[in-house]
Design an enzyme around this catalytic site. Structure first.
Site, PDB file in Angstrom:
ATOM      1  N   HIS A 120       0.722  -1.273  -0.074  1.00  0.00           N
ATOM      2  CA  HIS A 120      -0.026  -0.070  -0.005  1.00  0.00           C
ATOM      3  C   HIS A 120       0.983   1.310   0.024  1.00  0.00           C
ATOM      4  O   HIS A 120       2.026   1.120   0.292  1.00  0.00           O
ATOM      5  CB  HIS A 120      -0.910  -0.015   1.050  1.00  0.00           C
ATOM      6  CG  HIS A 120      -0.148   0.078   2.408  1.00  0.00           C
ATOM      7  ND1 HIS A 120      -0.172  -1.104   3.218  1.00  0.00           N
ATOM      8  CD2 HIS A 120       0.427   0.953   3.143  1.00  0.00           C
ATOM      9  CE1 HIS A 120       0.579  -0.734   4.446  1.00  0.00           C
ATOM     10  NE2 HIS A 120       0.953   0.111   4.480  1.00  0.00           N
TER      11      HIS A 120
HETATM   12  C1  T46 Z   1       2.673   0.354   7.236  1.00  0.00           C
HETATM   13  C2  T46 Z   1       3.674  -1.056   7.429  1.00  0.00           C
HETATM   14  C3  T46 Z   1       4.717  -0.932   7.406  1.00  0.00           C
HETATM   15  C4  T46 Z   1      -4.860  -0.296  13.278  1.00  0.00           C
HETATM   16  O1  T46 Z   1      -5.770  -0.655  13.754  1.00  0.00           O
HETATM   17  N1  T46 Z   1      -3.716   0.498  13.687  1.00  0.00           N
HETATM   18  C5  T46 Z   1      -2.766   0.945  13.308  1.00  0.00           C
HETATM   19  O2  T46 Z   1      -2.089   1.819  13.612  1.00  0.00           O
HETATM   20  C6  T46 Z   1      -2.155  -0.011  12.210  1.00  0.00           C
HETATM   21  C7  T46 Z   1      -0.784   0.296  11.557  1.00  0.00           C
HETATM   22  C8  T46 Z   1      -3.160  -1.010  11.734  1.00  0.00           C
HETATM   23  N2  T46 Z   1      -4.209  -1.212  12.207  1.00  0.00           N
HETATM   24  C9  T46 Z   1      -5.110  -2.227  11.597  1.00  0.00           C
HETATM   25  C10 T46 Z   1      -5.773  -2.147  10.181  1.00  0.00           C
HETATM   26  C11 T46 Z   1      -5.629  -3.513   9.767  1.00  0.00           C
HETATM   27  O3  T46 Z   1      -6.903  -4.126  10.100  1.00  0.00           O
HETATM   28  O4  T46 Z   1      -4.186  -3.547  11.777  1.00  0.00           O
HETATM   29  C12 T46 Z   1      -4.755  -4.290  10.616  1.00  0.00           C
HETATM   30  C13 T46 Z   1      -3.263  -4.733   9.815  1.00  0.00           C
HETATM   31  O5  T46 Z   1      -2.847  -3.274   9.311  1.00  0.00           O
HETATM   32  P1  T46 Z   1      -2.031  -3.639   7.633  1.00  0.00           P
HETATM   33  O6  T46 Z   1      -2.758  -4.584   6.733  1.00  0.00           O
HETATM   34  O7  T46 Z   1      -1.981  -2.110   7.350  1.00  0.00           O
HETATM   35  O8  T46 Z   1      -0.709  -4.012   8.228  1.00  0.00           O
HETATM   36  P2  T46 Z   1       0.743  -3.805   7.249  1.00  0.00           P
HETATM   37  O9  T46 Z   1       1.734  -4.588   7.975  1.00  0.00           O
HETATM   38  O10 T46 Z   1       0.510  -4.316   5.830  1.00  0.00           O
HETATM   39  O11 T46 Z   1       1.061  -2.320   7.174  1.00  0.00           O
HETATM   40  C14 T46 Z   1       1.272  -1.563   8.468  1.00  0.00           C
HETATM   41  C15 T46 Z   1       0.861  -0.320   8.518  1.00  0.00           C
HETATM   42  O12 T46 Z   1      -0.639  -0.320   8.248  1.00  0.00           O
HETATM   43  C16 T46 Z   1       1.405   0.577   7.268  1.00  0.00           C
HETATM   44  O13 T46 Z   1       1.291   2.036   7.779  1.00  0.00           O
HETATM   45  O14 T46 Z   1       3.496   1.141   6.215  1.00  0.00           O
HETATM   46  O15 T46 Z   1       2.753  -1.635   8.720  1.00  0.00           O
END
Ligand code: T46
Length: 146
Positions: free
Chosen positions: A60
């Site tokens: 993303h």
């Molecule tokens: C990034 C990479 C390095 C929350 O509720 N609060 C938060 O602060 C974050 C970061 C995530 N979430 C929830 C949203 C999703 O339902 O946790 C779940 C997993 O998030 P995501 O699919 O975005 O995870 P990654 O590891 O793909 O990405 C994360 C960060 O979202 C992003 O900003 O740069 O880590």
């Protein structure tokens, strides 16, 4: 506070920072002060851990968020993509951090066993700040790469 146009940002705006290390024979310390050791104020801290072998994270871009990613333990690769050009940064020490500006697609791959990805972020969590579909990312950038 740094201010980069996310529609024209490029991977060259993302920098590998060498973080300050206070050496101690009993173990080192790295302390990070927002707007001093990194070019934004820290509003949120989160970390990825217990990542199963072969898993990938990210996939993303953010519209406004600035971030510093650190391998607090272990190692992983960060693939940065501005829609035109890609580069891969390997993080393998807790005193290196990759500073990522808004408008950059990122993928996190090749996590070592026990790796921890520590993230310092410039804003609170906001799902509306995410571009999670690559085609939408390209439309957002409108190919206005400087
Ligand atoms: C990034 C990479 C390095 C929350 O509720 N609060 C938060 O602060 C974050 C970061 C995530 N979430 C929830 C949203 C999703 O339902 O946790 C779940 C997993 O998030 P995501 O699919 O975005 O995870 P990654 O590891 O793909 O990405 C994360 C960060 O979202 C992003 O900003 O740069 O880590």
């Amino acid at each position: 506070m740094i201010n980069i146009d996310p529609k024209s940002s490029t991977i060259e705006d993302c920098k590998l920072l060498t973080l300050p290390k206070i050496h101690n024979p009993a173990g080192n310390i790295t302390a990070l002060n927002g707007n001093i050791d990194l070019p934004f104020d820290i509003k949120r801290v989160y970390y990825l851990y217990d990542i199963p072998g072969g898993e990938e994270r990210g996939g993303h871009a953010h519209k406004e968020l600035y971030q510093l990613l650190i391998a607090a333990s272990g190692s992983f690769d960060v693939i940065l993509d501005d829609g035109k050009t890609k580069k891969t940064v390997n993080l393998n020490r807790p005193y290196f951090g990759i500073f990522i500006v808004p408008g950059i697609w990122r993928e996190l791959v090749n996590f070592s066993s026990g790796a921890i990805c520590l993230v310092l972020a410039s804003n609170k969590y906001n799902e509306n700040d995410y571009l999670r579909i690559y085609k939408q990312f390209n439309i957002f950038k409108k190919y206005k790469i400087k």
